[in-house]
Design a protein around this motif. Structure first.
Motif, PDB file in Angstrom:
ATOM      1  N   ILE A   1      42.931  41.448  39.864  1.00 39.02           N
ATOM      2  CA  ILE A   1      42.239  40.165  39.913  1.00 39.02           C
ATOM      3  C   ILE A   1      40.810  40.385  40.401  1.00 39.02           C
ATOM      4  N   ASN A   2      39.847  39.847  39.677  1.00 41.11           N
ATOM      5  CA  ASN A   2      38.457  39.884  40.149  1.00 41.11           C
ATOM      6  C   ASN A   2      38.292  38.727  41.130  1.00 41.11           C
ATOM      7  N   ASP A   3      38.332  39.048  42.417  1.00 45.54           N
ATOM      8  CA  ASP A   3      38.190  37.990  43.421  1.00 45.54           C
ATOM      9  C   ASP A   3      36.847  38.091  44.143  1.00 45.54           C
ATOM     10  N   GLY A   4      35.903  38.773  43.517  1.00 50.66           N
ATOM     11  CA  GLY A   4      34.565  38.895  44.089  1.00 50.66           C
ATOM     12  C   GLY A   4      33.634  37.807  43.589  1.00 50.66           C
ATOM     13  N   ASP A   5      32.371  37.930  43.972  1.00 52.83           N
ATOM     14  CA  ASP A   5      31.360  36.930  43.619  1.00 52.83           C
ATOM     15  C   ASP A   5      30.625  37.237  42.320  1.00 52.83           C
ATOM     16  N   ILE A   6      30.822  38.436  41.764  1.00 58.13           N
ATOM     17  CA  ILE A   6      30.142  38.833  40.527  1.00 58.13           C
ATOM     18  C   ILE A   6      31.171  39.390  39.559  1.00 58.13           C
ATOM     19  N   PRO A   7      30.827  39.464  38.278  1.00 55.99           N
ATOM     20  CA  PRO A   7      31.748  40.088  37.327  1.00 55.99           C
ATOM     21  C   PRO A   7      32.022  41.540  37.725  1.00 55.99           C
ATOM     22  N   ALA A   8      33.249  41.950  37.554  1.00 58.39           N
ATOM     23  CA  ALA A   8      33.624  43.335  37.836  1.00 58.39           C
ATOM     24  C   ALA A   8      33.516  44.156  36.552  1.00 58.39           C
ATOM     25  N   ARG A   9      33.011  45.371  36.712  1.00 56.74           N
ATOM     26  CA  ARG A   9      32.970  46.326  35.592  1.00 56.74           C
ATOM     27  C   ARG A   9      33.721  47.565  36.042  1.00 56.74           C
ATOM     28  N   VAL A  10      34.686  47.972  35.214  1.00 57.20           N
ATOM     29  CA  VAL A  10      35.558  49.089  35.561  1.00 57.20           C
ATOM     30  C   VAL A  10      35.646  50.039  34.375  1.00 57.20           C
ATOM     31  N   VAL A  11      35.518  51.332  34.654  1.00 56.62           N
ATOM     32  CA  VAL A  11      35.771  52.358  33.640  1.00 56.62           C
ATOM     33  C   VAL A  11      37.215  52.805  33.833  1.00 56.62           C
ATOM     34  N   VAL A  12      37.985  52.825  32.754  1.00 56.47           N
ATOM     35  CA  VAL A  12      39.384  53.226  32.826  1.00 56.47           C
ATOM     36  C   VAL A  12      39.617  54.386  31.869  1.00 56.47           C
ATOM     37  N   VAL A  13      40.330  55.404  32.356  1.00 53.53           N
ATOM     38  CA  VAL A  13      40.667  56.570  31.539  1.00 53.53           C
ATOM     39  C   VAL A  13      42.183  56.691  31.501  1.00 53.53           C
ATOM     40  N   PHE A  14      42.745  56.672  30.297  1.00 53.60           N
ATOM     41  CA  PHE A  14      44.184  56.839  30.103  1.00 53.60           C
ATOM     42  C   PHE A  14      44.454  58.286  29.720  1.00 53.60           C
ATOM     43  N   MET A  15      45.366  58.933  30.421  1.00 55.15           N
ATOM     44  CA  MET A  15      45.728  60.314  30.138  1.00 55.15           C
ATOM     45  C   MET A  15      46.999  60.319  29.294  1.00 55.15           C
ATOM     46  N   GLY A  16      46.907  59.753  28.098  1.00 55.38           N
ATOM     47  CA  GLY A  16      48.071  59.569  27.254  1.00 55.38           C
ATOM     48  C   GLY A  16      48.223  60.625  26.192  1.00 55.38           C
ATOM     49  N   ALA A  17      49.156  60.371  25.346  1.00 53.79           N
ATOM     50  CA  ALA A  17      49.437  61.240  24.214  1.00 53.79           C
ATOM     51  C   ALA A  17      49.819  60.353  23.034  1.00 53.79           C
ATOM     52  N   GLU A  18      49.790  60.906  21.863  1.00 50.54           N
ATOM     53  CA  GLU A  18      50.140  60.136  20.673  1.00 50.54           C
ATOM     54  C   GLU A  18      51.516  59.505  20.848  1.00 50.54           C
ATOM     55  N   GLY A  19      51.581  58.195  20.634  1.00 55.13           N
ATOM     56  CA  GLY A  19      52.832  57.460  20.746  1.00 55.13           C
ATOM     57  C   GLY A  19      53.121  56.911  22.137  1.00 55.13           C
TER      58      GLY A  19
END
Length: 79
Positions: A48-66
């Protein structure tokens, strides 16, 4: 974000703002700009963004095909 879990290791870095993650019975944790987070894998949580400004987040998924990166809680998924 809505209630979800990750099927693969997931890493995030807060670029701006703040995000509070609700882990249900395990409590809540707030992450601020400049902090990294190892997301909960196979555990329901909601960000939940409960701050006073928009949140920007970089997300990296360490997945595999499927592999599912994000799995939304079934009772909250709409058609």
């Amino acid at each position: 974000t809505g209630w979800h879990k990750h099927g693969v290791p997931t890493y995030g870095y807060i670029l701006e703002g703040q995000i509070t993650v609700d882990y249900g019975d395990a409590g809540k944790t707030t992450y601020h700009a400049g902090e990294g987070v190892l997301e909960a894998m196979d555990y329901w949580h909601e960000g939940i963004n409960d701050g006073d400004i928009p949140a920007r987040v970089v997300v990296v998924f360490m997945g595999a095909e499927g592999a599912e990166n994000v799995i939304y809680k079934p009772d909250l998924v709409s058609d």
